[in-house]
Design a protein around this motif. Structure first.
Motif, PDB file in Angstrom:
ATOM      1  N   SER A   1      54.668  27.046 -23.322  1.00 27.52           N
ATOM      2  CA  SER A   1      54.112  26.476 -22.099  1.00 27.52           C
ATOM      3  C   SER A   1      55.120  25.576 -21.392  1.00 27.52           C
ATOM      4  O   SER A   1      54.976  25.281 -20.211  1.00 27.52           O
ATOM      5  N   ARG A   2      56.162  25.137 -22.108  1.00 25.48           N
ATOM      6  CA  ARG A   2      57.181  24.275 -21.514  1.00 25.48           C
ATOM      7  C   ARG A   2      58.302  25.081 -20.854  1.00 25.48           C
ATOM      8  O   ARG A   2      59.218  24.518 -20.274  1.00 25.48           O
ATOM      9  N   VAL A   3      58.232  26.404 -20.972  1.00 25.71           N
ATOM     10  CA  VAL A   3      59.212  27.282 -20.349  1.00 25.71           C
ATOM     11  C   VAL A   3      58.569  27.954 -19.139  1.00 25.71           C
ATOM     12  O   VAL A   3      57.465  28.513 -19.237  1.00 25.71           O
ATOM     13  N   SER A   4      59.232  27.887 -17.981  1.00 24.23           N
ATOM     14  CA  SER A   4      58.692  28.510 -16.772  1.00 24.23           C
ATOM     15  C   SER A   4      58.792  30.032 -16.881  1.00 24.23           C
ATOM     16  O   SER A   4      59.531  30.571 -17.706  1.00 24.23           O
ATOM     17  N   LYS A   5      57.993  30.727 -16.031  1.00 25.01           N
ATOM     18  CA  LYS A   5      58.030  32.184 -16.063  1.00 25.01           C
ATOM     19  C   LYS A   5      59.441  32.709 -15.822  1.00 25.01           C
ATOM     20  O   LYS A   5      59.906  33.619 -16.490  1.00 25.01           O
ATOM     21  N   ARG A   6      60.104  32.142 -14.837  1.00 22.30           N
ATOM     22  CA  ARG A   6      61.518  32.465 -14.579  1.00 22.30           C
ATOM     23  C   ARG A   6      62.254  31.136 -14.574  1.00 22.30           C
ATOM     24  O   ARG A   6      62.414  30.489 -13.549  1.00 22.30           O
ATOM     25  N   HIS A   7      62.681  30.728 -15.751  1.00 23.69           N
ATOM     26  CA  HIS A   7      63.194  29.372 -15.951  1.00 23.69           C
ATOM     27  C   HIS A   7      64.622  29.232 -15.407  1.00 23.69           C
ATOM     28  O   HIS A   7      64.916  28.338 -14.619  1.00 23.69           O
ATOM     29  N   CYS A   8      65.507  30.119 -15.825  1.00 20.62           N
ATOM     30  CA  CYS A   8      66.891  30.078 -15.375  1.00 20.62           C
ATOM     31  C   CYS A   8      67.498  31.468 -15.529  1.00 20.62           C
ATOM     32  O   CYS A   8      66.884  32.358 -16.131  1.00 20.62           O
ATOM     33  N   VAL A   9      68.684  31.652 -14.984  1.00 16.20           N
ATOM     34  CA  VAL A   9      69.374  32.940 -15.125  1.00 16.20           C
ATOM     35  C   VAL A   9      70.812  32.687 -15.559  1.00 16.20           C
ATOM     36  O   VAL A   9      71.401  31.640 -15.242  1.00 16.20           O
ATOM     37  N   LEU A  10      71.350  33.653 -16.296  1.00 17.16           N
ATOM     38  CA  LEU A  10      72.758  33.653 -16.662  1.00 17.16           C
ATOM     39  C   LEU A  10      73.437  34.791 -15.907  1.00 17.16           C
ATOM     40  O   LEU A  10      73.020  35.945 -16.027  1.00 17.16           O
ATOM     41  N   VAL A  11      74.442  34.456 -15.138  1.00 12.04           N
ATOM     42  CA  VAL A  11      75.164  35.453 -14.350  1.00 12.04           C
ATOM     43  C   VAL A  11      76.544  35.653 -14.973  1.00 12.04           C
ATOM     44  O   VAL A  11      77.328  34.701 -15.078  1.00 12.04           O
ATOM     45  N   VAL A  12      76.813  36.881 -15.401  1.00 15.33           N
ATOM     46  CA  VAL A  12      78.101  37.211 -16.025  1.00 15.33           C
ATOM     47  C   VAL A  12      78.910  38.054 -15.038  1.00 15.33           C
ATOM     48  O   VAL A  12      78.488  39.141 -14.650  1.00 15.33           O
ATOM     49  N   GLU A  13      80.062  37.530 -14.616  1.00 16.35           N
ATOM     50  CA  GLU A  13      80.945  38.243 -13.697  1.00 16.35           C
ATOM     51  C   GLU A  13      82.396  37.987 -14.118  1.00 16.35           C
ATOM     52  O   GLU A  13      82.804  36.830 -14.280  1.00 16.35           O
ATOM     53  N   ASN A  14      83.141  39.048 -14.294  1.00 15.69           N
ATOM     54  CA  ASN A  14      84.569  38.941 -14.614  1.00 15.69           C
ATOM     55  C   ASN A  14      84.811  38.033 -15.820  1.00 15.69           C
ATOM     56  O   ASN A  14      85.652  37.128 -15.790  1.00 15.69           O
ATOM     57  N   SER A  15      84.003  38.262 -16.870  1.00 18.02           N
ATOM     58  CA  SER A  15      84.124  37.525 -18.136  1.00 18.02           C
ATOM     59  C   SER A  15      83.760  36.059 -18.008  1.00 18.02           C
ATOM     60  O   SER A  15      83.972  35.288 -18.940  1.00 18.02           O
ATOM     61  N   GLU A  16      83.223  35.645 -16.874  1.00 18.57           N
ATOM     62  CA  GLU A  16      82.732  34.279 -16.721  1.00 18.57           C
ATOM     63  C   GLU A  16      81.220  34.287 -16.749  1.00 18.57           C
ATOM     64  O   GLU A  16      80.588  35.239 -16.274  1.00 18.57           O
TER      65      GLU A  16
END
Length: 550
Positions: free
Chosen positions: A38-53
């Protein structure tokens, strides 16, 4: 390819592969990393991977996203960073980025040390001395959760470090280490109490049971021997058990024949021992005696009763040997000698209190031993910055902190100190630029948000912690006043008021107020940068979480 591993919270140990592109983290089904809480939002955060970063972006979550304990909206990540989402703590890892490590080939070098191989290092596995000698084969395996040592000791340490300690590392992200130490010692004290005191109590009870058994058998033997002549002459009415039935702790004392008929005491003459556990035991003893047994028997018929039966032997002239004509039965209540629950509770309580006092002393000693080197470090850093010492000392034997001391010394060597930095102009005094280097050194080492402004309130320095807390970006902030770069007008008005109050205070004494950043309360401290001549050269603003203010 990156990987996220849950190191604290529910489902600890679970791993998730992070692929190129956008990877969502949240409660919603279909996310790359689904965290049911319940402490985590439905879409809490995102990880974007581009060019090994890899970059983390908060998606307006209600409880916020933290990277290494700092509230974050967007941040570039590196392997080893820890992301806190609700009660979950996830660690970023990049298995493909791990480079093989080999020790330097140094002849007669007893303590081989491994160094990471850089891009220009031409060392190859064929030149690894460990493959030739087999020594230190498991040197790095404890730090790599994917490599398990082969020897028993290495396996035990590997499991401890990679299966047990992540739980406590996760606790330390949420709670003070001293609270964890107290809780661990309390658990140790209770476990020690059960392990040490309980066997002693059981041993004491077993001793009481054995002593009661010897006493019951002795009394039964006396009754049998005393009445043997009377039974042999047929004068059963003269049989007597004396005062045995009135002795302390005796529940039953009788002399019976082989049919369980009571011969003595006289008040029970010709009655039968037909009920109770003693009667059952008497039948077993009679069968054993008829089968040829000639020695007495003792048993614990229940948790508080010991019963002994001794045969009454009478000489049979025609057979030329003794025959069993009766049995002496004695039962003793052991509960009168065994400690009661209340007494045992007192023993446990006294032991727990003494253990707690001793443990408190030991914990205090350990606490002081741990903090003292850092207190000395703080004092030495101040002396080094003033030019009174060439470098911080490391007199305490604390091997694990040696790299930290070396790093601090290396940093302080680049910091101007003493009169060279702050007394170079007796008329005008030091400028705000003279303060930037030492404050930057402190700001990069600490976990406080820090901003240094000049006398015109323009930002001269801002550390990354303040950047994460406030959302202000350093790139466009240097040379600007805080009200011009803040995203919220309330924050601009708040900082303006604080600096106005500092200006109105000739001594430049610190002023502290509470402020809420993204739903979290912080204590904001503002003070003046005052020269020895009493000139106001600038302002220093510090931001610290309200619950960490102590």
């Amino acid at each position: 390819m990156y990987k996220l591993t849950i190191i604290a919270g529910p489902n600890r140990g679970s791993s998730f592969a992070i692929h190129e592109g956008e990877n969502s983290i949240g409660r919603q089904a279909g996310s790359a990393v689904v965290l049911q809480s319940s402490r985590v939002s439905k879409r809490h955060c995102v990880l974007v991977v581009e060019n090994s970063e890899i970059i983390i972006k908060d998606q307006g979550s209600s409880n916020g996203t933290f990277v290494n304990g700092i509230l974050t909206r967007m941040k570039a990540l590196k392997p080893g960073d820890k992301i806190s989402v609700g009660e979950y703590v996830l660690e970023v890892d990049n298995p493909l980025a791990r480079a093989p490590q080999f020790p330097p080939a140094v002849a007669n070098f007893a303590n081989v040390v491994r160094f990471p191989i850089g891009k220009d290092n031409s060392a190859s596995p064929q030149s690894d001395p460990l493959k030739e000698t087999g020594n230190l084969a498991n040197l790095n395996s404890l730090n790599d959760p994917n490599v398990m040592p082969k020897d028993l000791k290495g396996k035990a340490l590997w499991y401890f470090e990679n299966r047990v300690m992540p739980f406590f590392y996760g606790l330390n992200l949420k709670h003070e280490w001293k609270l964890i130490c107290v809780a661990l010692f309390a658990a140790f004290a209770l476990a020690n109490l059960m392990i040490s005191v309980t066997p002693l109590v059981d041993s004491a009870r077993q001793g009481i049971v054995k002593e009661s058994a010897r006493r019951a058998r002795f009394m039964a033997k006396q009754i049998a021997d005393f009445n043997a002549p009377h039974v042999a002459s047929g004068a059963e009415t003269k049989a007597d058990i004396g005062l045995a039935e009135y002795a302390e702790g005796v529940r039953l004392a009788v002399l019976i024949d082989m049919d369980n008929r009571i011969i003595a005491p006289g008040k029970k003459f010709n009655q039968y021992l037909m009920s109770g556990p003693e009667a059952v035991f008497a039948v077993r003893a009679r069968d054993a005696f008829r089968a040829g047994r000639e020695t007495g028997m003792t048993t614990e018929i229940d948790e508080s009763t010991i019963t002994a039966i001794e045969p009454l032997l009478v000489l049979n002239p025609s057979m030329g040997k003794n025959v069993i004509r009766g049995m002496a039965v004695v039962s003793i209540d052991t509960s009168l000698s065994t400690p009661e629950a209340g007494e045992i509770g007192v023993v446990y309580s006294e032991t727990l209190i003494l253990t707690g006092i001793l443990g408190a002393i030991i914990l205090m000693i350990m606490y002081k031993l741990t903090l003292r080197p850092f207190q000395v470090l703080s004092d030495d850093m101040d002396k080094v910055l003033k030019g009174e010492l060439p470098q911080v000392t490391h007199e305490f034997k604390f091997e694990e902190t040696a790299p930290l001391w070396d790093l601090i010394n290396a940093t302080l060597q680049r910091v101007p100190r003493g009169t060279n930095a702050f007394e170079k102009n007796a008329e005008s005094g030091p400028t705000i630029e003279d303060y930037i280097i030492p404050i930057r050194a402190i700001g990069e080492l600490g976990r406080l948000g820090m901003v240094l402004c000049d006398s015109e309130r323009k930002i001269a320095y801002m550390n990354s912690v303040f950047e994460e807390i406030s959302g202000i970006r350093v790139e466009g902030a240097i040379g600007q006043t805080l009200p011009l770069v803040v995203r919220e007008e309330a924050l601009g008005a708040f900082t303006t008021d604080l600096l106005d109050r500092v200006t109105a205070n000739p001594a430049g004494d610190p002023i502290a107020e509470d402020y809420e950043f993204s739903g979290l309360f912080y204590k904001v401290h503002a003070s003046g940068v005052i020269t020895r001549a009493g000139q106001l050269k600038g302002y220093l603003v510090l931001v610290v979480r309200a619950d960490n203010n102590g």
